[in-house]
Design a protein around this motif. Structure first.
Motif, PDB file in Angstrom:
ATOM      1  N   HIS A 110       0.831  -1.216   0.000  1.00  0.00           N
ATOM      2  CA  HIS A 110       0.000   0.000   0.000  1.00  0.00           C
ATOM      3  C   HIS A 110       0.862   1.261   0.000  1.00  0.00           C
ATOM      4  O   HIS A 110       0.492   2.266  -0.619  1.00  0.00           O
ATOM      5  CB  HIS A 110      -0.980   0.002   1.180  1.00  0.00           C
ATOM      6  CG  HIS A 110      -0.353   0.099   2.532  1.00  0.00           C
ATOM      7  ND1 HIS A 110       0.150  -0.991   3.195  1.00  0.00           N
ATOM      8  CD2 HIS A 110      -0.162   1.160   3.355  1.00  0.00           C
ATOM      9  CE1 HIS A 110       0.620  -0.609   4.367  1.00  0.00           C
ATOM     10  NE2 HIS A 110       0.446   0.693   4.490  1.00  0.00           N
ATOM     11  N   VAL A 111       2.014   1.217   0.644  1.00  0.00           N
ATOM     12  CA  VAL A 111       2.923   2.364   0.629  1.00  0.00           C
ATOM     13  C   VAL A 111       3.509   2.560  -0.772  1.00  0.00           C
ATOM     14  O   VAL A 111       3.603   3.694  -1.278  1.00  0.00           O
ATOM     15  CB  VAL A 111       4.036   2.185   1.680  1.00  0.00           C
ATOM     16  CG1 VAL A 111       5.146   3.218   1.484  1.00  0.00           C
ATOM     17  CG2 VAL A 111       3.458   2.297   3.087  1.00  0.00           C
ATOM     18  N   ALA A 112       3.904   1.475  -1.419  1.00  0.00           N
ATOM     19  CA  ALA A 112       4.492   1.570  -2.761  1.00  0.00           C
ATOM     20  C   ALA A 112       3.498   2.158  -3.763  1.00  0.00           C
ATOM     21  O   ALA A 112       3.865   2.997  -4.598  1.00  0.00           O
ATOM     22  CB  ALA A 112       4.965   0.192  -3.226  1.00  0.00           C
ATOM     23  N   PHE A 113       2.240   1.733  -3.671  1.00  0.00           N
ATOM     24  CA  PHE A 113       1.244   2.258  -4.618  1.00  0.00           C
ATOM     25  C   PHE A 113       0.838   3.692  -4.278  1.00  0.00           C
ATOM     26  O   PHE A 113       0.484   4.461  -5.177  1.00  0.00           O
ATOM     27  CB  PHE A 113       0.037   1.326  -4.690  1.00  0.00           C
ATOM     28  CG  PHE A 113       0.227   0.219  -5.681  1.00  0.00           C
ATOM     29  CD1 PHE A 113      -0.328   0.302  -6.950  1.00  0.00           C
ATOM     30  CD2 PHE A 113       0.991  -0.899  -5.370  1.00  0.00           C
ATOM     31  CE1 PHE A 113      -0.134  -0.702  -7.887  1.00  0.00           C
ATOM     32  CE2 PHE A 113       1.189  -1.907  -6.297  1.00  0.00           C
ATOM     33  CZ  PHE A 113       0.642  -1.809  -7.566  1.00  0.00           C
ATOM     34  N   ALA A 114       0.907   4.068  -3.013  1.00  0.00           N
ATOM     35  CA  ALA A 114       0.682   5.469  -2.650  1.00  0.00           C
ATOM     36  C   ALA A 114       1.785   6.344  -3.246  1.00  0.00           C
ATOM     37  O   ALA A 114       1.520   7.440  -3.770  1.00  0.00           O
ATOM     38  CB  ALA A 114       0.628   5.627  -1.132  1.00  0.00           C
ATOM     39  N   GLU A 115       3.017   5.861  -3.183  1.00  0.00           N
ATOM     40  CA  GLU A 115       4.136   6.605  -3.770  1.00  0.00           C
ATOM     41  C   GLU A 115       3.988   6.689  -5.292  1.00  0.00           C
ATOM     42  O   GLU A 115       4.281   7.728  -5.896  1.00  0.00           O
ATOM     43  CB  GLU A 115       5.458   5.931  -3.393  1.00  0.00           C
ATOM     44  CG  GLU A 115       5.793   6.031  -1.908  1.00  0.00           C
ATOM     45  CD  GLU A 115       7.014   5.220  -1.524  1.00  0.00           C
ATOM     46  OE1 GLU A 115       7.507   4.449  -2.388  1.00  0.00           O
ATOM     47  OE2 GLU A 115       7.465   5.337  -0.365  1.00  0.00           O
ATOM     48  N   HIS A 116       3.531   5.612  -5.909  1.00  0.00           N
ATOM     49  CA  HIS A 116       3.282   5.579  -7.354  1.00  0.00           C
ATOM     50  C   HIS A 116       2.271   6.665  -7.730  1.00  0.00           C
ATOM     51  O   HIS A 116       2.453   7.406  -8.715  1.00  0.00           O
ATOM     52  CB  HIS A 116       2.760   4.191  -7.732  1.00  0.00           C
ATOM     53  CG  HIS A 116       2.579   3.960  -9.194  1.00  0.00           C
ATOM     54  ND1 HIS A 116       3.611   3.664 -10.039  1.00  0.00           N
ATOM     55  CD2 HIS A 116       1.459   3.973  -9.963  1.00  0.00           C
ATOM     56  CE1 HIS A 116       3.152   3.494 -11.270  1.00  0.00           C
ATOM     57  NE2 HIS A 116       1.843   3.686 -11.260  1.00  0.00           N
ATOM     58  N   HIS A 117       1.202   6.780  -6.954  1.00  0.00           N
ATOM     59  CA  HIS A 117       0.166   7.793  -7.166  1.00  0.00           C
ATOM     60  C   HIS A 117       0.738   9.201  -7.011  1.00  0.00           C
ATOM     61  O   HIS A 117       0.526  10.084  -7.856  1.00  0.00           O
ATOM     62  CB  HIS A 117      -0.965   7.545  -6.159  1.00  0.00           C
ATOM     63  CG  HIS A 117      -2.111   8.507  -6.230  1.00  0.00           C
ATOM     64  ND1 HIS A 117      -2.016   9.830  -5.833  1.00  0.00           N
ATOM     65  CD2 HIS A 117      -3.400   8.336  -6.631  1.00  0.00           C
ATOM     66  CE1 HIS A 117      -3.176  10.427  -5.990  1.00  0.00           C
ATOM     67  NE2 HIS A 117      -4.037   9.546  -6.479  1.00  0.00           N
TER      68      HIS A 117
END
Length: 361
Positions: A110-117
């Motif tokens: 979830h942190v990685a995809f938040a950073e992606h966003h």
């Protein structure tokens, strides 16, 4: 033929790699946007892990008479490897529930995809996007676990015999996760509550049901399965108690998680329950306050974690958890001997018990 017994983790990784590649092809063709989610799941599954659950399941099958030279051995390997996809689902969702920032030394999904966003300056909240993506990727892992199990190549009657273990395991891990968050929400700091979570969330899912599943795939008698369930129940709790100690005392460079994360997340472990009880019984109000104040404090510093460690040692909670690990390991091994498994399964499961309860990560 492959030497499954000797190189089991590599063989598990082989069939997982093959399945994940094949499973991702159709959806990538239908909707390429979903590709990064598929990649994230594949990277998560193949990027680490002890492969404990499929290993216990394999040796349950071997102990009940499964032959690694038989034509069905490859199908059994695929069936038990599917447990790693259930594990991926549980861990990805667990990290969302606990608001964990890292796992295995890398950002959580979830942190990685938040950073992606955030990097792409998309609309809305990066955190909300990351959480939604992680929930869906965890769901994908659970769906694909069923596909991998059902399409393992084993005879329908063989799979049907293992279905009760498969169904129970999936339900129990979710019930155990709910019991965990319920215990945190209600603030139940009792040793009894902590052990209920350990039995359902960890012991059943990590050791008992994988052993049950493997033995059932070999058509084991109820008496053998009962002995394995006894072994797995005690060993699984001992495994979780070791995990509880590592959650407070573990080396982050080895565990892959920040020191004291279990404290910050408010996990109501047996270690903390005993620490609070012993401090109160001994009239050590200072130590009790140090422990109680740390539980659920997301701003807990490294120095404060050290204070909690010292308090847990001083009141005797650490020594008692270590004693229980030894006791549970002993009763588990007694149940294993009662099972009278085909060799080398008993020897391998004894080795696994030692590794699971003496590990440092």
């Amino acid at each position: 033929m492959p030497d499954f017994d000797t190189d089991l983790p590599s063989e598990i990784d082989r069939v997982l790699t093959d399945f994940l590649r094949r499973a991702g092809i159709p959806i990538r063709q239908v909707e390429p946007t979903f590709g990064p989610a598929v990649d994230a799941l594949s990277d998560f599954v193949l990027g680490g892990g002890k492969r404990l659950r499929p290993t216990f399941a394999w040796w349950g099958w071997r102990g009940a008479g499964g032959d690694p030279r038989s034509a069905e051995a490859e199908g059994v390997l695929r069936a038990v490897a599917s447990l790693e996809l259930i594990q991926a689902c549980a861990l990805i969702h667990d990290d969302v529930i606990d608001s964990s920032d890292s796992r295995r030394g890398s950002p959580t999904v979830h942190v990685a995809f938040a950073e992606h966003h955030a990097q792409r300056r998309w609309l809305g909240s990066p955190e909300a996007f990351g959480q939604a993506a992680a929930v869906l990727i965890g769901d994908l892992a659970l769906a694909w676990a069923e596909d991998m199990f059902a399409e393992s190549g084993l005879a329908p009657t063989t799979l049907a015999g293992a279905r009760p273990a498969w169904r129970a395991m999936r339900t129990e891990v979710l019930a155990g996760q709910y019991l965990d968050v319920h215990t945190q929400a209600t603030g139940d700091a009792s040793a009894e509550a902590a052990l209920r979570v350990d039995r359902l969330k960890t012991a059943a899912y990590t050791v008992q049901r994988p052993l049950h599943l493997g033995a059932a795939l070999a058509g084991a008698a109820p008496e053998l399965i009962d002995a394995l369930l006894d072994f797995g129940g005690d060993l699984g709790v001992a495994f979780q108690l070791r995990d509880d100690l590592l959650g407070v005392f573990g080396d982050p460079s080895v565990t892959g998680k920040p020191a004291g994360d279990d404290l910050r997340e408010g996990k109501r472990t047996l270690l903390l329950a005993l620490g609070l009880t012993y401090a109160e019984e001994q009239g050590r109000d200072g130590e009790r306050k140090v422990i109680a104040d740390a539980v659920g404090d997301h701003r807990l510093t490294g120095a404060e974690v050290d204070d909690v460690r010292a308090a847990l040692v001083d009141v005797g909670a650490v020594a008692e958890v270590e004693r229980r690990i030894e006791e549970l390991t002993g009763t588990a091994l007694a149940s294993l001997r009662r099972a009278a498994l085909a060799e080398p399964a008993e020897a391998r499961l004894t080795e696994l018990a030692d590794r699971a309860t003496r590990r440092t990560s």
